[in-house]
Design a protein around this motif. Structure first.
Motif, PDB file in Angstrom:
ATOM      1  N   MET A  74      13.408  -3.379   4.098  1.00  0.00           N
ATOM      2  CA  MET A  74      13.531  -1.841   4.256  1.00  0.00           C
ATOM      3  C   MET A  74      12.352  -1.141   3.719  1.00  0.00           C
ATOM      4  O   MET A  74      11.747  -0.199   4.460  1.00  0.00           O
ATOM      5  CB  MET A  74      14.633  -1.209   3.681  1.00  0.00           C
ATOM      6  CG  MET A  74      14.900   0.092   4.023  1.00  0.00           C
ATOM      7  SD  MET A  74      16.540   0.721   3.256  1.00  0.00           S
ATOM      8  CE  MET A  74      15.981   0.620   1.790  1.00  0.00           C
ATOM      9  N   TYR A  75      11.748  -1.322   2.533  1.00  0.00           N
ATOM     10  CA  TYR A  75      10.587  -0.689   2.236  1.00  0.00           C
ATOM     11  C   TYR A  75       9.479  -1.139   2.821  1.00  0.00           C
ATOM     12  O   TYR A  75       8.386  -0.048   3.111  1.00  0.00           O
ATOM     13  CB  TYR A  75      10.618  -0.858   0.609  1.00  0.00           C
ATOM     14  CG  TYR A  75      11.706  -0.597  -0.059  1.00  0.00           C
ATOM     15  CD1 TYR A  75      12.140   0.984   0.033  1.00  0.00           C
ATOM     16  CD2 TYR A  75      11.928  -0.929  -1.424  1.00  0.00           C
ATOM     17  CE1 TYR A  75      13.073   1.521  -0.717  1.00  0.00           C
ATOM     18  CE2 TYR A  75      12.880  -0.525  -2.195  1.00  0.00           C
ATOM     19  CZ  TYR A  75      13.667   0.665  -1.963  1.00  0.00           C
ATOM     20  OH  TYR A  75      14.570   1.289  -2.601  1.00  0.00           O
ATOM     21  N   ALA A  76       9.161  -2.272   3.344  1.00  0.00           N
ATOM     22  CA  ALA A  76       8.050  -2.631   4.001  1.00  0.00           C
ATOM     23  C   ALA A  76       7.986  -2.089   5.353  1.00  0.00           C
ATOM     24  O   ALA A  76       6.892  -1.757   5.968  1.00  0.00           O
ATOM     25  CB  ALA A  76       8.164  -3.992   4.006  1.00  0.00           C
ATOM     26  N   GLU A  77       9.214  -1.883   5.943  1.00  0.00           N
ATOM     27  CA  GLU A  77       9.157  -1.302   7.252  1.00  0.00           C
ATOM     28  C   GLU A  77       8.793   0.190   7.137  1.00  0.00           C
ATOM     29  O   GLU A  77       8.045   0.923   8.202  1.00  0.00           O
ATOM     30  CB  GLU A  77      10.499  -1.339   7.950  1.00  0.00           C
ATOM     31  CG  GLU A  77      10.901  -2.865   8.450  1.00  0.00           C
ATOM     32  CD  GLU A  77      12.351  -3.031   8.973  1.00  0.00           C
ATOM     33  OE1 GLU A  77      13.091  -1.842   8.987  1.00  0.00           O
ATOM     34  OE2 GLU A  77      12.821  -3.986   9.228  1.00  0.00           O
ATOM     35  N   ALA A  78       9.148   0.799   6.253  1.00  0.00           N
ATOM     36  CA  ALA A  78       8.856   2.256   6.003  1.00  0.00           C
ATOM     37  C   ALA A  78       7.406   2.475   5.560  1.00  0.00           C
ATOM     38  O   ALA A  78       6.896   3.442   6.130  1.00  0.00           O
ATOM     39  CB  ALA A  78       9.705   2.688   4.781  1.00  0.00           C
ATOM     40  N   LEU A  79       6.961   1.631   4.931  1.00  0.00           N
ATOM     41  CA  LEU A  79       5.536   1.654   4.420  1.00  0.00           C
ATOM     42  C   LEU A  79       4.697   1.151   5.929  1.00  0.00           C
ATOM     43  O   LEU A  79       3.665   1.935   5.953  1.00  0.00           O
ATOM     44  CB  LEU A  79       5.125   0.559   3.308  1.00  0.00           C
ATOM     45  CG  LEU A  79       3.463   0.589   3.218  1.00  0.00           C
ATOM     46  CD1 LEU A  79       3.111   1.785   2.734  1.00  0.00           C
ATOM     47  CD2 LEU A  79       3.405  -0.384   2.051  1.00  0.00           C
ATOM     48  N   GLU A  80       5.220   0.619   6.666  1.00  0.00           N
ATOM     49  CA  GLU A  80       4.326   0.113   7.830  1.00  0.00           C
ATOM     50  C   GLU A  80       4.493   1.566   8.818  1.00  0.00           C
ATOM     51  O   GLU A  80       3.668   1.696   9.557  1.00  0.00           O
ATOM     52  CB  GLU A  80       4.959  -1.136   8.783  1.00  0.00           C
ATOM     53  CG  GLU A  80       4.378  -1.381   9.825  1.00  0.00           C
ATOM     54  CD  GLU A  80       4.775  -2.719  10.607  1.00  0.00           C
ATOM     55  OE1 GLU A  80       4.336  -3.084  11.640  1.00  0.00           O
ATOM     56  OE2 GLU A  80       5.979  -3.215   9.954  1.00  0.00           O
ATOM     57  N   ALA A  81       5.497   2.045   8.912  1.00  0.00           N
ATOM     58  CA  ALA A  81       5.504   3.149   9.685  1.00  0.00           C
ATOM     59  C   ALA A  81       4.652   4.242   9.371  1.00  0.00           C
ATOM     60  O   ALA A  81       4.100   5.128  10.042  1.00  0.00           O
ATOM     61  CB  ALA A  81       7.300   3.650   9.750  1.00  0.00           C
ATOM     62  N   MET A  82       4.711   4.399   7.878  1.00  0.00           N
ATOM     63  CA  MET A  82       3.841   5.613   7.431  1.00  0.00           C
ATOM     64  C   MET A  82       2.435   5.224   7.817  1.00  0.00           C
ATOM     65  O   MET A  82       1.577   6.188   7.893  1.00  0.00           O
ATOM     66  CB  MET A  82       4.296   5.610   6.027  1.00  0.00           C
ATOM     67  CG  MET A  82       5.329   6.261   5.477  1.00  0.00           C
ATOM     68  SD  MET A  82       5.531   6.180   3.674  1.00  0.00           S
ATOM     69  CE  MET A  82       4.457   7.260   3.036  1.00  0.00           C
ATOM     70  N   THR A  83       1.997   3.987   7.451  1.00  0.00           N
ATOM     71  CA  THR A  83       0.461   3.791   7.539  1.00  0.00           C
ATOM     72  C   THR A  83       0.157   3.636   9.241  1.00  0.00           C
ATOM     73  O   THR A  83      -0.858   4.213   9.686  1.00  0.00           O
ATOM     74  CB  THR A  83       0.400   1.930   7.282  1.00  0.00           C
ATOM     75  OG1 THR A  83       0.796   1.941   6.040  1.00  0.00           O
ATOM     76  CG2 THR A  83      -0.996   1.431   7.560  1.00  0.00           C
ATOM     77  N   LYS A  84       1.102   3.403  10.054  1.00  0.00           N
ATOM     78  CA  LYS A  84       1.012   3.559  11.600  1.00  0.00           C
ATOM     79  C   LYS A  84       0.697   4.871  11.708  1.00  0.00           C
ATOM     80  O   LYS A  84      -0.223   5.407  12.593  1.00  0.00           O
ATOM     81  CB  LYS A  84       2.054   2.961  12.402  1.00  0.00           C
ATOM     82  CG  LYS A  84       1.850   2.933  13.786  1.00  0.00           C
ATOM     83  CD  LYS A  84       3.089   2.215  14.654  1.00  0.00           C
ATOM     84  CE  LYS A  84       2.824   2.085  16.094  1.00  0.00           C
ATOM     85  NZ  LYS A  84       3.969   1.361  16.743  1.00  0.00           N
ATOM     86  N   SER A  85       1.621   5.867  11.366  1.00  0.00           N
ATOM     87  CA  SER A  85       1.443   7.432  11.561  1.00  0.00           C
ATOM     88  C   SER A  85       0.094   8.011  11.141  1.00  0.00           C
ATOM     89  O   SER A  85      -0.520   8.578  11.435  1.00  0.00           O
ATOM     90  CB  SER A  85       2.644   8.080  10.772  1.00  0.00           C
ATOM     91  OG  SER A  85       3.929   7.722  11.372  1.00  0.00           O
ATOM     92  N   ARG A  86      -0.375   7.517   9.821  1.00  0.00           N
ATOM     93  CA  ARG A  86      -1.682   8.011   9.185  1.00  0.00           C
ATOM     94  C   ARG A  86      -2.573   7.549  10.041  1.00  0.00           C
ATOM     95  O   ARG A  86      -3.623   8.275  10.506  1.00  0.00           O
ATOM     96  CB  ARG A  86      -1.810   7.247   7.961  1.00  0.00           C
ATOM     97  CG  ARG A  86      -2.995   7.744   7.247  1.00  0.00           C
ATOM     98  CD  ARG A  86      -3.318   6.713   6.150  1.00  0.00           C
ATOM     99  NE  ARG A  86      -3.423   5.410   6.503  1.00  0.00           N
ATOM    100  CZ  ARG A  86      -3.727   4.229   5.711  1.00  0.00           C
ATOM    101  NH1 ARG A  86      -3.753   4.572   4.588  1.00  0.00           N
ATOM    102  NH2 ARG A  86      -4.006   3.309   6.209  1.00  0.00           N
ATOM    103  N   ASP A  87      -2.747   6.136  10.825  1.00  0.00           N
ATOM    104  CA  ASP A  87      -3.685   5.662  11.530  1.00  0.00           C
ATOM    105  C   ASP A  87      -3.688   6.593  12.910  1.00  0.00           C
ATOM    106  O   ASP A  87      -4.814   6.922  13.314  1.00  0.00           O
ATOM    107  CB  ASP A  87      -3.376   4.261  11.813  1.00  0.00           C
ATOM    108  CG  ASP A  87      -3.773   3.396  10.733  1.00  0.00           C
ATOM    109  OD1 ASP A  87      -4.114   4.021   9.591  1.00  0.00           O
ATOM    110  OD2 ASP A  87      -3.315   2.294  10.648  1.00  0.00           O
TER     111      ASP A  87
END
Length: 384
Positions: free
Chosen positions: A308-321
Motif C-alpha cells: 500500500m505504501y509503495a503504491e502511494a509513493l508511486e502515485a506521488m512520484t508520478k504526480s510530481r513528474d
C-alpha cells in the motif's frame, strides 16, 4: 425494482451469531477463566482480551463516560484445517446484568455439527453460578432449558411479540397433550447438533393452554396443533418461511428423540435470513478490527502495508513528474513566444503601442479587477 434502504443485509453462510445476558457476577471474569481452560485443553488455539474501551459524551462542561465494553477474541480449527475466528463483546445492561453478543466466522460455510462458539467462550457446567450466562436478554428466557408459558394469555401474546423481534434466536413452541413426567421435560436442544443448541429458545404450553396459545400466536400467523409444535418466524422472517412447513402435528414427550421437530428446526436454521438487529456492526468489527493474528497472518499484513505504501509513493512520484513536465512545457512555450516576438519586423508594430506579453496582459487585468474590488462603497441612507 429499487431496493429499499431499510432492507437488511443477509447473514453470510460462513457466520454464526448469538446474543444473551449474563445475570450474575462479572462476565469478563467468567470468560477469562473459561477461555483459559479451553486453551489448556486445546479446544481453542488461542484467545486475546482487548484493552477496555469506553466512549465519552460531552454534556455542557462535564464529560460523561458511556458504559465500558469488554471484548475477547478467540480462534480455533474445525475439521482439522478450517479456521474459525470469533469475537464476543460484553456491555453493562440496564438492570445490573451484562449483555453479550457473539459473532464467529469460518473459512467455509458454517456446519451445525461443529462445536458451538458459545460453548467455547462460556462454561458448560449444568449447575452453579456460571449458568447465568444463558439468558435471552430480550425476554429473560433460558437458552438451554424449557420456558413454561405465562398463565395469562395477554402476557403470553406480549412475550411472543417481544421474543421474536430482532431475529436472534429460533423460537420453538411445544404443546403438551397431557401432563408429562420427567422423561417429557427434556428440552429439544438435547437432540440438536452442537451449532444449534445455543440458538434455540423452547416454549412449553400446558395441556389447558392450547386455546390461549393459538390466540396469542395469531399476530404471527402460526397455529400449534394439539399435542404438536411449531417453529415461529422471527421478525423479519427468513426468506422461504411458510408456517405449514414448520408445524409438527405430534410430539411424543416420552424421552425419545422428537425427529419431526428436530428436522423442522434444522430446516428453519438453513433458511437464508437477514442479519439480526445490531449484528452488522459486530460482524464488521470481527472482519476489520481483528487483533489475534498468527505469525503467517502478521507477515501477510505487513506485506499488505508495504504494498500500500509503495503504491502511494508511486502515485506521488508520478504526480510530481507530471507537474514538472507541465511546467517545463509552459516555460518552453513562453520562451518561444518571446523569441518570435523579438524577431518580428518593426513595421508590423504600431509606433506608439508597445508589445504586451501574455503575462503582462494577465497582470494588467488582475490590477484592474483589484482596483474595482477596492473602491469604497457608498454609505446607505440608514447609516450616519
Amino acid at each position: 425494482m429499487p431496493t429499499s434502504p431499510s432492507v437488511r443485509p443477509m447473514t453470510p453462510a460462513t457466520v454464526w451469531l448469538a446474543r444473551g445476558r449474563h445475570a450474575e457476577g462479572a462476565a469478563e471474569d467468567v470468560l477469562r477463566r473459561s477461555l483459559d481452560e479451553r486453551k489448556r485443553s486445546r479446544a481453542i488455539d488461542d484467545f486475546l482480551e482487548l484493552p477496555e474501551t469506553e466512549t465519552a459524551s460531552e454534556t455542557g462542561a462535564e464529560a460523561e463516560a458511556a458504559p465500558a465494553e469488554r471484548v475477547f477474541e478467540a480462534r480455533w480449527r474445525v475439521d482439522e484445517t478450517v479456521t474459525v475466528r470469533a469475537r464476543i463483546s460484553v456491555t453493562p445492561g440496564p438492570d445490573g446484568g451484562q449483555e453479550w453478543m457473539l459473532v464467529a466466522e469460518a473459512e467455509q460455510p458454517w456446519n451445525d455439527d461443529w462445536p458451538s462458539p458459545a460453548a467455547l467462550f462460556w462454561p458448560e457446567g449444568p449447575e452453579g453460578p456460571d449458568i447465568a450466562w444463558d439468558r435471552d436478554g430480550a425476554a429473560e428466557l433460558s437458552l438451554r432449558r424449557i420456558n413454561p408459558l405465562p398463565h395469562d394469555d395477554k402476557e403470553t401474546r406480549r412475550l411472543f411479540r417481544n421474543a421474536v423481534r430482532g431475529g436472534w434466536h429460533i423460537h420453538v413452541v411445544v404443546h403438551e397433550a397431557m401432563t408429562t413426567d420427567e422423561r417429557g421435560r427434556l428440552p429439544v436442544a438435547r437432540w440438536l447438533p452442537p451449532g444449534l443448541r445455543h440458538r434455540v429458545v423452547e416454549h412449553r404450553a400446558a395441556p389447558q393452554q392450547h386455546r390461549g396459545l393459538n390466540w396469542a400466536l395469531r399476530d404471527l400467523g402460526v397455529q400449534v396443533p394439539r399435542g404438536g409444535a411449531a417453529v415461529l418466524p422471527g421478525r423479519p422472517a427468513p426468506d422461504g418461511y411458510e408456517a405449514e412447513d414448520f408445524s409438527v402435528r405430534a410430539v411424543f414427550l416420552d424421552g425419545t428423540e422428537p425427529t419431526d421437530l428436530v428436522g423442522a428446526v434444522r430446516r428453519y436454521a438453513a433458511l437464508p435470513r437477514p442479519l439480526p438487529d445490531g449484528a452488522e456492526g459486530a460482524l464488521t468489527a470481527l472482519r476489520e478490527d481483528w487483533h489475534l493474528l498468527n505469525l503467517e497472518e502478521e507477515l501477510e499484513r505487513q506485506r499488505g502495508l508495504v504494498a500500500m505504501y509503495a503504491e502511494a509513493l508511486e502515485a506521488m512520484t508520478k504526480s510530481r513528474d507530471l507537474y514538472r513536465e507541465a511546467a517545463e512545457r509552459a516555460h518552453e512555450a513562453l520562451v518561444a513566444y518571446q523569441e518570435s516576438a523579438e524577431a518580428a519586423p518593426e513595421r508590423q508594430r504600431p509606433s506608439d503601442t508597445p508589445l504586451a506579453s501574455p503575462l503582462q496582459q494577465l497582470t494588467r487585468t488582475f490590477e484592474r479587477f483589484k482596483g474595482k474590488s477596492q473602491r469604497p462603497v457608498a454609505p446607505s441612507r440608514d447609516e450616519g
